[in-house]
Scaffold this motif. Structure first.
Motif, PDB file in Angstrom:
ATOM      1  N   LEU A 117       0.847  -1.189   0.000  1.00  0.00           N
ATOM      2  CA  LEU A 117       0.000   0.000   0.000  1.00  0.00           C
ATOM      3  C   LEU A 117       0.884   1.241   0.000  1.00  0.00           C
ATOM      4  CD1 LEU A 117      -2.667  -1.059   2.641  1.00  0.00           C
ATOM      5  CD2 LEU A 117      -2.633  -1.485   0.182  1.00  0.00           C
ATOM      6  N   ASP A 118       0.354   2.316  -0.531  1.00  0.00           N
ATOM      7  CA  ASP A 118       1.151   3.524  -0.700  1.00  0.00           C
ATOM      8  C   ASP A 118       0.650   4.629   0.223  1.00  0.00           C
ATOM      9  OD1 ASP A 118       1.790   5.825  -3.426  1.00  0.00           O
ATOM     10  OD2 ASP A 118       3.013   5.279  -1.710  1.00  0.00           O
ATOM     11  N   PHE A 119       1.180   4.689   1.430  1.00  0.00           N
ATOM     12  CA  PHE A 119       0.923   5.807   2.333  1.00  0.00           C
ATOM     13  C   PHE A 119       2.078   5.891   3.325  1.00  0.00           C
ATOM     14  CE2 PHE A 119      -1.133   2.291   4.561  1.00  0.00           C
ATOM     15  CZ  PHE A 119      -0.784   2.492   5.888  1.00  0.00           C
ATOM     16  N   THR A 120       2.236   7.066   3.930  1.00  0.00           N
ATOM     17  CA  THR A 120       3.310   7.300   4.891  1.00  0.00           C
ATOM     18  C   THR A 120       2.723   7.876   6.165  1.00  0.00           C
ATOM     19  OG1 THR A 120       4.866   7.731   3.104  1.00  0.00           O
ATOM     20  CG2 THR A 120       5.491   8.500   5.290  1.00  0.00           C
ATOM     21  N   LEU A 121       3.153   7.327   7.298  1.00  0.00           N
ATOM     22  CA  LEU A 121       2.747   7.838   8.605  1.00  0.00           C
ATOM     23  C   LEU A 121       3.898   8.639   9.196  1.00  0.00           C
ATOM     24  CD1 LEU A 121       1.080   4.645  10.136  1.00  0.00           C
ATOM     25  CD2 LEU A 121      -0.057   6.601   9.058  1.00  0.00           C
ATOM     26  N   ASP A 122       3.619   9.848   9.642  1.00  0.00           N
ATOM     27  CA  ASP A 122       4.624  10.679  10.304  1.00  0.00           C
ATOM     28  C   ASP A 122       4.502  10.413  11.806  1.00  0.00           C
ATOM     29  OD1 ASP A 122       6.556  12.556  10.865  1.00  0.00           O
ATOM     30  OD2 ASP A 122       5.185  14.261  10.682  1.00  0.00           O
ATOM     31  N   ILE A 123       5.356   9.517  12.321  1.00  0.00           N
ATOM     32  CA  ILE A 123       5.203   8.989  13.678  1.00  0.00           C
ATOM     33  C   ILE A 123       6.345   9.430  14.586  1.00  0.00           C
ATOM     34  CG2 ILE A 123       5.166   6.865  15.045  1.00  0.00           C
ATOM     35  CD1 ILE A 123       3.913   5.500  12.648  1.00  0.00           C
ATOM     36  N   ASP A 124       5.984   9.859  15.772  1.00  0.00           N
ATOM     37  CA  ASP A 124       6.949  10.104  16.848  1.00  0.00           C
ATOM     38  C   ASP A 124       7.116   8.774  17.587  1.00  0.00           C
ATOM     39  OD1 ASP A 124       8.339  10.718  19.169  1.00  0.00           O
ATOM     40  OD2 ASP A 124       7.067  12.421  19.714  1.00  0.00           O
ATOM     41  N   PHE A 127       8.316  -9.829  19.676  1.00  0.00           N
ATOM     42  CA  PHE A 127       7.711  -9.170  20.836  1.00  0.00           C
ATOM     43  C   PHE A 127       6.705  -8.139  20.353  1.00  0.00           C
ATOM     44  CE2 PHE A 127      12.073 -10.339  21.701  1.00  0.00           C
ATOM     45  CZ  PHE A 127      11.952 -11.103  22.862  1.00  0.00           C
ATOM     46  N   SER A 128       5.511  -8.127  20.937  1.00  0.00           N
ATOM     47  CA  SER A 128       4.546  -7.093  20.586  1.00  0.00           C
ATOM     48  C   SER A 128       4.088  -6.353  21.836  1.00  0.00           C
ATOM     49  CB  SER A 128       3.361  -7.668  19.816  1.00  0.00           C
ATOM     50  OG  SER A 128       2.645  -8.576  20.593  1.00  0.00           O
ATOM     51  N   TYR A 129       3.765  -5.077  21.628  1.00  0.00           N
ATOM     52  CA  TYR A 129       3.442  -4.152  22.713  1.00  0.00           C
ATOM     53  C   TYR A 129       2.212  -3.335  22.326  1.00  0.00           C
ATOM     54  CZ  TYR A 129       8.418  -5.011  23.579  1.00  0.00           C
ATOM     55  OH  TYR A 129       9.642  -5.607  23.779  1.00  0.00           O
ATOM     56  N   PRO A 130       1.396  -2.945  23.306  1.00  0.00           N
ATOM     57  CA  PRO A 130       0.308  -2.025  22.971  1.00  0.00           C
ATOM     58  C   PRO A 130       0.883  -0.660  22.580  1.00  0.00           C
ATOM     59  CG  PRO A 130       0.398  -2.417  25.352  1.00  0.00           C
ATOM     60  CD  PRO A 130       1.443  -3.285  24.728  1.00  0.00           C
ATOM     61  N   ILE A 131       0.127   0.093  21.803  1.00  0.00           N
ATOM     62  CA  ILE A 131       0.535   1.452  21.445  1.00  0.00           C
ATOM     63  C   ILE A 131       0.472   2.310  22.710  1.00  0.00           C
ATOM     64  CG2 ILE A 131      -0.027   3.490  20.051  1.00  0.00           C
ATOM     65  CD1 ILE A 131       0.905   1.117  18.342  1.00  0.00           C
ATOM     66  N   ARG A 132       1.551   3.033  22.997  1.00  0.00           N
ATOM     67  CA  ARG A 132       1.641   3.843  24.228  1.00  0.00           C
ATOM     68  C   ARG A 132       0.572   4.935  24.280  1.00  0.00           C
ATOM     69  NH1 ARG A 132       5.984   5.230  27.839  1.00  0.00           N
ATOM     70  NH2 ARG A 132       7.252   3.852  26.566  1.00  0.00           N
ATOM     71  N   TYR A 169      -2.836   9.932  20.348  1.00  0.00           N
ATOM     72  CA  TYR A 169      -1.874  10.500  19.404  1.00  0.00           C
ATOM     73  C   TYR A 169      -1.860   9.679  18.109  1.00  0.00           C
ATOM     74  CZ  TYR A 169       2.643  10.807  17.100  1.00  0.00           C
ATOM     75  OH  TYR A 169       3.626  10.887  16.150  1.00  0.00           O
ATOM     76  N   PHE A 170      -1.771   8.355  18.243  1.00  0.00           N
ATOM     77  CA  PHE A 170      -1.682   7.477  17.069  1.00  0.00           C
ATOM     78  C   PHE A 170      -2.944   7.594  16.205  1.00  0.00           C
ATOM     79  CE2 PHE A 170      -1.815   3.336  14.894  1.00  0.00           C
ATOM     80  CZ  PHE A 170      -0.639   3.459  14.186  1.00  0.00           C
ATOM     81  N   ASN A 171      -4.115   7.622  16.815  1.00  0.00           N
ATOM     82  CA  ASN A 171      -5.356   7.769  16.049  1.00  0.00           C
ATOM     83  C   ASN A 171      -5.394   9.099  15.300  1.00  0.00           C
ATOM     84  OD1 ASN A 171      -6.565   5.275  16.537  1.00  0.00           O
ATOM     85  ND2 ASN A 171      -7.402   5.960  18.489  1.00  0.00           N
ATOM     86  N   ASN A 172      -4.851  10.153  15.894  1.00  0.00           N
ATOM     87  CA  ASN A 172      -4.771  11.443  15.200  1.00  0.00           C
ATOM     88  C   ASN A 172      -3.842  11.370  13.997  1.00  0.00           C
ATOM     89  OD1 ASN A 172      -6.628  12.962  16.667  1.00  0.00           O
ATOM     90  ND2 ASN A 172      -5.135  13.443  18.249  1.00  0.00           N
ATOM     91  N   VAL A 173      -2.716  10.662  14.134  1.00  0.00           N
ATOM     92  CA  VAL A 173      -1.800  10.472  12.998  1.00  0.00           C
ATOM     93  C   VAL A 173      -2.528   9.713  11.890  1.00  0.00           C
ATOM     94  CG1 VAL A 173       0.295   9.282  12.226  1.00  0.00           C
ATOM     95  CG2 VAL A 173       0.318  10.566  14.368  1.00  0.00           C
TER      96      VAL A 173
END
Length: 190
Positions: free
Chosen positions: A5-12, A30-35, A39-43
């Motif tokens: 897929l062609d999209f870019t996320l600007d992530i901190d 290893f997997s972790y919940p999103i902190r 913020y992530f939903n806004n991105v």
């Protein structure tokens, strides 16, 4: 099997990785919940609109030799890669019937396992390679994780980092609508 897929996320990155592990396998996965989910939903909302909401989103790391051949149950995943080192995601087919080697809900290393996990491991000697992709940072791949797949890491000390989105029992997620959008998501025009 998979689609880029062609999209870019600007992530901190510091706002994504949580210190609380959700699940692990083989001392390599290893997997972790999103902190910071707000913020992530806004991105996300500024980049991609999911027509079907994922039931799970997490941050994942794969290191050392990678992830052995496995399936993740009746799921479709979208992996958005943050760091990759040109490691390959490989897809396999069985050369013999009944090659499952681990039952559901059993971690490869006895570590924490998602209670809803349907991960099954497979004997690599009874598989043949049928396809693969090599993701680069900021690539996104949608694929059927009910198909046997693995990750081959080139550098034992490098950590492959990505964000995983999961959908259950969605047989047509890789299909396109007449307007060209994926049934799953509406992507920005470039």
């Amino acid at each position: 099997m998979f689609k880029k897929l062609d999209f870019t996320l600007d992530i901190d990155f510091d706002r994504i990785k949580n210190d609380q592990m959700m699940e692990s396998y083989g001392g390599t996965f290893f997997s972790y919940p999103i902190r910071d989910m707000e913020y992530f939903n806004n991105v996300l909302k500024n980049t991609v609109k999911f027509n079907v909401k994922p039931f799970s989103i997490n941050y994942t790391e794969i290191s050392k030799e990678g992830a052995q051949p496995h399936t993740d149950g009746p799921l479709v995943a979208l992996n958005y890669y943050l760091s990759t080192n040109n490691d390959a995601t490989l897809f396999w087919e069985s050369t013999t019937p009944d090659i499952k080697i681990l039952p559901p809900n059993q971690g490869f290393d006895g570590g924490p396992v998602n209670e809803n996990s349907t991960v099954l491991g497979y004997d690599p000697s009874k598989l043949k390679l049928v396809n693969y992709f090599i993701a680069k940072p900021n690539d996104a791949y949608l694929f059927d994780v009910s198909k046997i797949h693995s990750v081959s890491c080139k550098d034992y000390n490098f950590v492959r980092r990505f964000i995983r989105f999961f959908w259950e029992n969605m047989n047509n997620l890789l299909s396109k609508q007449p307007n060209g959008n994926l049934w799953l998501a509406t992507l920005p025009r470039r």
